[in-house]
Scaffold this motif. Structure first.
Motif, mmCIF file in Angstrom:
data_model
loop_
_atom_site.group_PDB
_atom_site.id
_atom_site.type_symbol
_atom_site.label_atom_id
_atom_site.label_comp_id
_atom_site.label_asym_id
_atom_site.label_seq_id
_atom_site.Cartn_x
_atom_site.Cartn_y
_atom_site.Cartn_z
ATOM 1 N N VAL A 61 41.333 40.261 29.765
ATOM 2 C CA VAL A 61 40.020 39.853 29.276
ATOM 3 C C VAL A 61 38.996 39.833 30.424
ATOM 4 C CG1 VAL A 61 38.711 37.965 28.241
ATOM 5 C CG2 VAL A 61 40.957 38.531 27.356
ATOM 6 N N VAL A 112 37.929 43.368 31.212
ATOM 7 C CA VAL A 112 36.986 43.882 30.223
ATOM 8 C C VAL A 112 35.588 43.322 30.515
ATOM 9 C CG1 VAL A 112 36.351 43.872 27.784
ATOM 10 C CG2 VAL A 112 38.731 44.202 28.450
ATOM 11 N N GLN A 113 35.512 42.017 30.764
ATOM 12 C CA GLN A 113 34.226 41.386 31.043
ATOM 13 C C GLN A 113 33.587 42.005 32.285
ATOM 14 O OE1 GLN A 113 32.499 39.481 29.333
ATOM 15 N NE2 GLN A 113 31.174 38.199 30.585
ATOM 16 N N ARG A 114 34.419 42.373 33.235
ATOM 17 C CA ARG A 114 33.920 42.922 34.489
ATOM 18 C C ARG A 114 33.669 44.420 34.388
ATOM 19 N NH1 ARG A 114 37.342 42.516 39.932
ATOM 20 N NH2 ARG A 114 35.720 43.303 41.294
ATOM 21 N N ARG A 115 33.951 44.991 33.233
ATOM 22 C CA ARG A 115 33.829 46.438 32.995
ATOM 23 C C ARG A 115 34.632 47.212 34.029
ATOM 24 N NH1 ARG A 115 29.737 46.430 29.127
ATOM 25 N NH2 ARG A 115 28.489 44.558 29.294
ATOM 26 N N ARG A 124 36.022 30.170 37.272
ATOM 27 C CA ARG A 124 35.425 30.916 38.387
ATOM 28 C C ARG A 124 35.582 32.414 38.180
ATOM 29 N NH1 ARG A 124 36.315 25.534 39.055
ATOM 30 N NH2 ARG A 124 35.177 24.671 40.826
ATOM 31 N N TYR A 171 35.762 33.906 35.389
ATOM 32 C CA TYR A 171 34.784 34.283 34.374
ATOM 33 C C TYR A 171 33.406 34.429 35.000
ATOM 34 C CZ TYR A 171 31.240 33.694 30.820
ATOM 35 O OH TYR A 171 30.114 33.856 30.074
ATOM 36 N N ALA A 172 33.032 33.466 35.849
ATOM 37 C CA ALA A 172 31.709 33.486 36.468
ATOM 38 C C ALA A 172 31.503 34.771 37.262
ATOM 39 C CB ALA A 172 31.539 32.266 37.381
ATOM 40 N N SER A 230 33.235 37.608 37.011
ATOM 41 C CA SER A 230 33.325 38.791 36.162
ATOM 42 C C SER A 230 32.055 38.969 35.346
ATOM 43 C CB SER A 230 34.515 38.675 35.202
ATOM 44 O OG SER A 230 35.698 38.444 35.913
ATOM 45 N N ASP A 231 31.415 37.860 34.992
ATOM 46 C CA ASP A 231 30.250 37.914 34.113
ATOM 47 C C ASP A 231 29.006 38.346 34.874
ATOM 48 O OD1 ASP A 231 28.724 37.439 31.716
ATOM 49 O OD2 ASP A 231 27.947 35.665 32.725
ATOM 50 N N ASP A 232 28.752 37.787 36.045
ATOM 51 C CA ASP A 232 27.501 38.027 36.762
ATOM 52 C C ASP A 232 27.774 37.844 38.256
ATOM 53 O OD1 ASP A 232 24.941 38.179 37.742
ATOM 54 O OD2 ASP A 232 24.069 36.865 36.233
ATOM 55 N N GLU A 233 28.233 38.927 38.865
ATOM 56 C CA GLU A 233 28.686 38.850 40.246
ATOM 57 C C GLU A 233 27.544 38.454 41.189
ATOM 58 O OE1 GLU A 233 31.657 41.769 41.394
ATOM 59 O OE2 GLU A 233 30.555 42.110 43.246
#
Lengths: 273, 341
Positions: B28, B31-34, B152, B154-155, B157-160
């Motif tokens: 997951v 995927v979030q991190r493309r 962390r 998630y953070a 991966s979402d918006d580096e």
């Protein structure tokens, strides 16, 4: 948030600062002091370097010369970066995987915790309050993808607020946002400013936030062209500030090969307009 | 004889249970991190580790783990340099990994290269008792790390960029994630296979995304889906005599297509229902506005109008303005006067 009056120590101090990407300078030899509690607009045309200036304060662009102090420490050495809030310019915050408003804003609070500490009840309260502050309390557990563009922008503001920042840096928060959402945002910023938080807003339009911001810095071709009251900034703006330079009126110092922020090593979700 | 009467099937099912649970929990974030294909790349690299293990008569699981973790670190460090050559460097690493693996296995005595299929595409007969122990340790470590650092990860991966601006250790977290992927690849090498593991990381997440509302829900749902397709695929493989990795992945893809179709159908139905309501309100005698006589009710970023106890929201499209139903009246008047508009 600080309780100190607006005349406290400087939130930001630049001395002969040169900022850029790699070793390419975009903003050159800037002297600038922003006092604690000030609300400042950073204006300039596309490619003027206004975004680079802000990114330099966030440690996202390189300080190539001079000094950049943020909250009393050199920007590279600021240990508690969580004291600085950041609202990036993004048109959409919905990633590949669904996430709720609460989850996105929770990330902002992580910045204030150590590497391993989890969100505690006090942190959860801070998240809820930050979302309420931007007027989205009833959308807390909705997927961000279900929100309008203007609401998503407010979620990004809430994410920054969740860390109780002493300095809040925003990149084009009003661009592409409808009038109602701009008004809501202005209200939020006015309340934040009233608590003593320093605001630095990179923008190309001052009208939506004119009631909040009092001082303007105009960046032009990587140099500070004006620094003073917001109302008089317009007179100091280049004619091409809001539009492209007409061919005959291009300033002689303008170079076609001028490096702009878009040439730097930038990453996904990062746009300059 | 039942499926559980065979020792090898007990071990295969245990391994499939662990990989089914772990792979989506890591996937997951990819995927979030493309960065969906990172698992595929590390699978290639792990093959060289397998070959080294076979040649040196060590357990290929351990050597694959070392190779995959080293590969993960190299990839993240190259990415952190952030230059255009990074893409090419990754390709060199990935293809070097699989080419090295194939050549080294070819050098192995007694035609060991015939085992290649099992390593690449999974086989139910290959999980040894020692493997199960190693896999259990890997599974526990990966799941514990995700539980501890999930927010962390998630953070980042979402918006580096945001994560970097607020001081999260971006490179460190990316290294942790890449290492988790490397561990998951090795965990999968018996049942799913090194070339197919990426599918088990990505496809359950893709299915869960269609159904979940939050990131946390997506992770949980993806793990359940991964578990179900992994165990049922391994079981099917036993009865049908097919390679387990391929069977598991085909099951997952079939489920993905099924859920996609169901969601599309549901959305189409919702749209039709919306259109019917629009038609009703197209007959509306006036546009709502300041002086229309209906009570204006602020709602998020727009204004609804109280219309006989339910709320009308103006919705502008290229066909003009129509009114969406925005639920029952939220202020004062009880919604007793019906829903006809």
């Amino acid at each position: 948030m600080t309780d100190s009056p607006p005349t406290g120590p400087a939130a930001v101090r630049l001395r002969h600062a040169t900022i850029g990407y790699g070793d390419v300078a975009v903003v050159r030899d800037v002297d600038l002091t922003v006092g604690t509690g000030e609300a400042v607009a950073v204006l300039g045309s596309n490619g003027s370097g206004k975004t680079t200036l802000a990114r330099g304060l966030l440690g996202l662009a390189n300080v190539l010369g001079g000094e950049v102090d943020v909250l009393g420490a050199p920007v590279g050495g600021l240990r508690e970066r969580g004291r600085v809030g950041y609202v990036p310019q993004r048109h959409s915050i919905s990633g590949a995987v669904p996430a709720t408003v609460r989850e996105v804003v929770g990330v902002g609070r992580l910045a204030r915790l150590g590497l391993l500490r989890r969100l505690r009840p006090a942190d959860r309260t801070a998240v809820t309050e930050a979302v309420a502050a931007v007027g989205l309390a009833d959308r807390l557990d909705d997927p961000v993808a279900s929100l309008s563009g203007g609401q998503q922008r407010r979620v990004l503001v809430a994410r920054a607020l969740a860390a109780d920042p002493e300095l809040l840096i925003m990149d084009e928060p009003t661009a592409g946002v409808d009038a109602a959402n701009q008004e809501a945002l202005a209200g939020v910023l006015a309340r934040i400013s009233a608590t003593g938080t320093t605001l630095i807003v990179v923008t190309h339009e001052t009208a939506p936030l004119a009631g909040v911001l009092s001082r303007a810095i105009v960046v032009d071709h990587g140099l500070v062209a004006y620094d003073g009251p917001l109302e008089q900034a317009a007179a100091h703006e280049e004619p091409g500030l809001h539009h492209h330079h007409p061919p005959g009126r291009r300033p002689s110092g303008y170079r076609q090969d001028q490096p702009t922020v878009t040439t730097g090593p930038r990453r996904r979700g990062d746009e300059e307009h | 004889m039942g499926i559980l009467d065979y020792d090898f099937m007990q071990r295969a099912l245990l391994a499939s249970l662990m990989v089914g649970l772990v792979a989506p929990a890591v996937g997951v974030f990819l995927v979030q991190r493309r960065l969906s294909l990172l698992g595929d790349g590390l699978g290639h690299v792990a093959l060289t580790g397998v070959a080294v293990g076979v040649l040196t008569a060590n357990s290929p699981v351990w050597t694959a783990l070392v190779a995959a973790v080293l590969g993960a670190a190299v990839i993240e460090l190259v990415r952190a340099r952030g230059r255009t050559s990074g893409d090419v460097a990754l390709a060199v690493l990935f293809y070097g990994g699989i080419a090295g693996g194939v050549v080294l296995l070819g050098l192995a005595p007694r035609g060991q290269a015939t085992n290649l299929d099992a390593y690449l595409f999974g086989a139910i007969t290959t999980t040894s008792p020692q493997d199960v122990g190693v896999f259990a340790v890997i599974a526990v470590v990966v799941l514990a790390t995700v539980a501890l650092l999930g927010q962390r990860l998630y953070a980042v991966s979402d918006d580096e960029e945001y994560a970097r601006a607020v001081g999260l250790p971006v490179l460190g977290l990316n290294l942790v994630l890449a290492t988790l992927v490397a561990c998951t690849v090795v965990l999968s090498m018996r049942v799913v296979g090194l070339l197919l593991i990426s599918a088990l990381m990505i496809v359950p997440s893709a299915i869960a995304q269609l159904l979940a509302r939050s990131f946390r829900e997506t992770v949980g749902l993806a793990c359940v889906i991964g578990l179900v397709v992994s165990v049922s695929g391994t079981t099917t493989s036993f009865y049908a005599g097919t390679p387990s990795g391929g069977t598991i992945v085909l099951l997952a893809i079939a489920l993905f297509l099924l859920v996609s179709a169901a969601v599309a159908l549901q959305e189409a139905t919702a749209r039709r229902r919306h259109r019917r309501r629009v038609d009703v309100h197209d007959a509306h005698p006036h546009d709502h506005g300041a002086d229309c006589g209906h009570v204006a009710v602020p709602h998020d970023d727009h204004v609804d109008y109280d219309h006989d106890g339910h709320l009308h929201a103006p919705h502008r499209t290229d066909r003009g303005v129509h009114y969406d139903e925005h639920g029952e009246h939220a202020v004062g008047v009880p919604p007793s006067s019906g829903r006809t508009g």
